[in-house]
Each structure stands twice: as structure tokens, then as C-alpha cells.
Design a protein around this motif. Structure first.
Motif, PDB file in Angstrom:
ATOM      1  N   GLU A 159       0.894  -1.246  -0.087  1.00  0.00           N
ATOM      2  CA  GLU A 159       0.047   0.036   0.157  1.00  0.00           C
ATOM      3  C   GLU A 159       0.759   1.391  -0.164  1.00  0.00           C
ATOM      4  O   GLU A 159       0.257   2.379  -0.023  1.00  0.00           O
ATOM      5  CB  GLU A 159      -0.860  -0.103   1.347  1.00  0.00           C
ATOM      6  N   THR A 162       1.760   4.968  -4.661  1.00  0.00           N
ATOM      7  CA  THR A 162       0.539   5.746  -5.016  1.00  0.00           C
ATOM      8  C   THR A 162       0.656   5.991  -6.599  1.00  0.00           C
ATOM      9  O   THR A 162      -0.407   6.578  -6.874  1.00  0.00           O
ATOM     10  CB  THR A 162       0.438   7.043  -4.143  1.00  0.00           C
ATOM     11  N   ASN A 167       4.742   7.828  -3.408  1.00  0.00           N
ATOM     12  CA  ASN A 167       4.401   7.060  -2.456  1.00  0.00           C
ATOM     13  C   ASN A 167       3.925   7.761  -1.041  1.00  0.00           C
ATOM     14  O   ASN A 167       3.745   8.783  -1.311  1.00  0.00           O
ATOM     15  CB  ASN A 167       5.805   6.226  -2.018  1.00  0.00           C
ATOM     16  N   ALA A 168       3.771   6.989   0.159  1.00  0.00           N
ATOM     17  CA  ALA A 168       3.102   7.340   1.326  1.00  0.00           C
ATOM     18  C   ALA A 168       3.933   8.132   1.893  1.00  0.00           C
ATOM     19  O   ALA A 168       3.559   8.840   3.092  1.00  0.00           O
ATOM     20  CB  ALA A 168       2.648   6.301   1.807  1.00  0.00           C
ATOM     21  N   THR A 229       2.285   1.133 -10.589  1.00  0.00           N
ATOM     22  CA  THR A 229       3.005   0.766  -9.349  1.00  0.00           C
ATOM     23  C   THR A 229       2.998  -0.739  -9.316  1.00  0.00           C
ATOM     24  O   THR A 229       2.317  -1.509 -10.192  1.00  0.00           O
ATOM     25  CB  THR A 229       2.042   1.107  -8.206  1.00  0.00           C
TER      26      THR A 229
END
Ligand SMILES: Cc1cc2nc3c(=O)[nH]c(=O)nc-3n(C[C@H](O)[C@H](O)[C@H](O)COP(=O)(O)OP(=O)(O)OC[C@H]3O[C@@H](n4cnc5c(N)ncnc54)[C@H](O)[C@@H]3O)c2cc1C
Length: 296
Positions: A159, A162, A167-168, A229
């Protein structure tokens, strides 16, 4: 011999910070309101800076930060520091003996010079759809530990991404990767298809299978280079999970995977070839990972 002109551009002037602790690195990043680039091995960031695709005013090097280069397995968990290089991963007996797909990903990664500099954290944070260390880590249900001004948090690697290069991370630094140790009767495999050696993947793929007799108890399939991704092929996994792993099931899975990817045509390959080779990789790696699961 002449070089392409853009490669002879000089890097734009920037301020360089070399903190000794992660806490110090975070507080510099916070003081600069996130207006800085983190530098690990530099194999990705420095060429980008040379090409002026990234022109940071501030660069925070992790090189002298202590406590980011470890690899250790305790309490059924493998912990890998973000600065651990690909060469160090490749030379680790632990990785070679127990995390086969991760080891296989190091073998076709860049050149010896690149492997000596490139870090596993940089490979994840660069967030390229075709990063080689990512599919094996996703199949292993890895999490990433991110540290920022408000403390630490863990994100499932699957997860973390993104978009291409996104990314996060939110004013944070990747500290370590946490990998649950594989259970008994677990087999894994990784392969990469590329134009020439030392190239980024057209497609890469990792499969992990836990088996009981001829039955697949659990499976993970992760693929890079076929979407924005790296992805997990969940619908394809469903075809294999709980069934006897035989030729028919493998053929069914190989066909199904092409329906859950969205490859593009670019300098490295065509969408059509990527779809075809993904199907071949899923077929071969499912058979190989299953075979390996019956040998342990
Ligand atoms: C010739 C060549 C061959 C290559 N071959 C391959 C290959 O086969 N497979 C492959 O996957 N890649 C390949 N690469 C790409 C690159 O080497 C890898 O992505 C590498 O792992 C990047 O790691 P690094 O430590 O050099 O990252 P850096 O260049 O230092 O950083 C990359 C990005 O991640 C960020 N970053 C780095 N570490 C952290 C952290 N701990 N926390 C937060 N942000 C961070 C940086 O700010 C930057 O945006 C190749 C590159 C070259 C030049």
C-alpha cells in the motif's frame, strides 16, 4: 568519445546536510518544511540531478546516520535497515538460504558498481513501477517503518506506492523494512525480463507458495512494470489458492493474469509483449515456487 549533452550538464548548487542520527535528519527535514531530497546511495537521485529532472535546494545524506545498515532475523521477523546495499543483501547467507526470491532479485540488479552503492530503501522510495526488490518483498507481506516528526508508523509495502515515483512518505524517512519469516513448506521465486544486462526490467515477477501435499495453502504473486505501481495479482492468486497445483491450474492462472494488468508501450517494451511475458513468468514461477515448497 562524446557524451550526450544533457549528461555533461553540471548539477545545480544545493545545500548539503550530513546528520549523524535519524532524529537529527528528521529535524533538518522538518526545519526545511520538507523542501529537501534524501540521499542514500545516490544511484537514482544523482543522475536525476545531473539531468536537471530534480533540482533540490537541499540534500540530506543518510550516509553517516547510524543504525540504518542492519539485517537481522529475530522472533520470526527479518528486519532490514534502509541503507543496506543490494551487494550486502546478495552476500547475506540468511537472505540466500531463507529468502530465495529476494536473493534472486539481487543477482540481476544493475552492475556490481550499482549494487555496491544502491540501497534497498532507495529502491523502495524511488518507487519505480519496475523496482526489482519490491515484488519479492510484497509477496513476503513486508511492511515499511517510516519515521517523521510525529513519530513512527508502519505501512504495508503493497500500500506504500501511490503512482510512478510517488509514495506514502509525508515528510518522513524510511527507516527499515520488516519481513515476516516464511512458514514451513514455503517456496518462492523471482525472475526479471530486460532488454540487456544492467537494464531496468520490462517486467519482473515474484511468486510465493505455501503448500500441503499437492495443494496450495496460500500464494502471493507480485508483478512490476505492468501498471503505475508494482501490483499484487489477487484474482490470479484466487485461481491457485486451495487447489492442487497442476498444469491445468497453472495454465488457468497464466491466462487470468493478463486480465488484471495494464501494461504500457514505452522505450523498454510494448504493452503486448509485456502482457505475453507476464503470462509466461506467472506460469514458470508458480511451477518453480511450488516445486521449491515441496523440497523444504
Ligand atoms: C546503471 C543503473 C542500473 C540500474 N539497475 C537497476 C536494476 O537492475 N533494478 C532496479 O530496481 N533499479 C536499478 N537502478 C535504479 C537504482 O539503482 C535503484 O533504484 C537503487 O536501489 C536506488 O537506491 P539508492 O540508494 O541509490 O537511492 P538514491 O538515489 O539515493 O535515492 C532514490 C530516491 O529515494 C529517496 N530515498 C532514498 N532513501 C530513502 C529513505 N531511506 N527514506 C526516504 N527517501 C529515501 C531519495 O530521496 C530519492 O528520491 C539502476 C540505476 C542505474 C544508474
Amino acid at each position: 568519445m562524446s557524451f550526450p549533452q544533457e549528461l555533461t550538464k553540471s548539477i545545480k548548487i544545493f545545500r548539503y546536510f550530513s546528520p549523524r542520527t535519524l532524529k537529527e535528519a528528521i529535524s533538518i527535514l522538518e526545519e526545511l518544511h520538507g523542501n529537501a531530497k534524501i540521499l542514500a546511495g545516490g544511484t537514482d537521485l544523482l543522475p536525476m540531478m545531473k539531468l536537471h529532472r530534480v533540482t533540490p535546494q537541499n540534500v540530506i545524506s543518510l550516509r553517516n546516520v547510524v543504525g540504518l545498515g542492519h539485517i537481522r532475523e529475530t522472533n520470526l521477523t527479518l528486519k532490514i535497515g534502509a541503507l543496506r546495499t543490494i551487494s550486502e543483501m546478495q552476500q547475506s547467507d540468511l537472505v540466500r538460504e531463507r529468502y530465495t526470491s529476494l536473493y534472486e532479485a539481487t543477482k540481476t540488479f544493475g552492475t556490481p558498481q550499482i549494487r555496491n552503492m544502491a540501497s534497498i530503501g532507495g529502491n523502495i522510495c524511488r518507487s519505480s513501477p519496475s523496482a526489482d526488490m519490491v515484488p519479492p518483498l510484497i509477496t513476503l507481506d513486508s511492511r515499511v517503518n517510516l519515521v517523521g516528526p510525529n513519530g513512527e508508523r508502519e505501512v504495508l509495502l503493497e500500500e506504500f506506492f501511490t503512482g510512478p515515483g510517488e509514495n506514502a512518505l509525508n515528510g518522513e524517512i524510511l527507516k527499515e523494512i520488516i519481513v515476516p519469516s516464511p512458514p514451513a513448506r514455503c517456496g518462492m521465486a523471482f525472475r526479471k525480463v530486460m532488454r540487456a544486462s544492467a537494464d531496468l526490467a520490462k517486467v519482473n515477477c515474484a511468486v510465493k507458495i505455501v503448500s500441503r501435499d499437492r495443494i496450495c495453502d496460500d500464494v502471493r504473486i507480485a508483478i512490476g512494470g505492468v501498471a503505475d505501481t508494482p501490483i499484487r495479482a489477487r484474482r490470479t492468486e484466487e485461481i491457485i489458492r486451495g487447489r492442487e497445483v497442476n498444469k491445468d491450474v497453472i495454465n488457468e492462472a497464466a491466462l487470468a493474469v493478463t486480465k488484471e494488468i495494464a501494461p504500457i508501450t514505452d522505450v523498454r517494451s510494448t504493452a503486448q509483449y509485456r502482457a505475453h511475458i507476464t503470462s509466461v513468468l506467472v506460469s514458470n514461477l508458480t511451477a518453480l515456487a511450488f516445486h521449491r515448497s515441496t523440497q523444504v
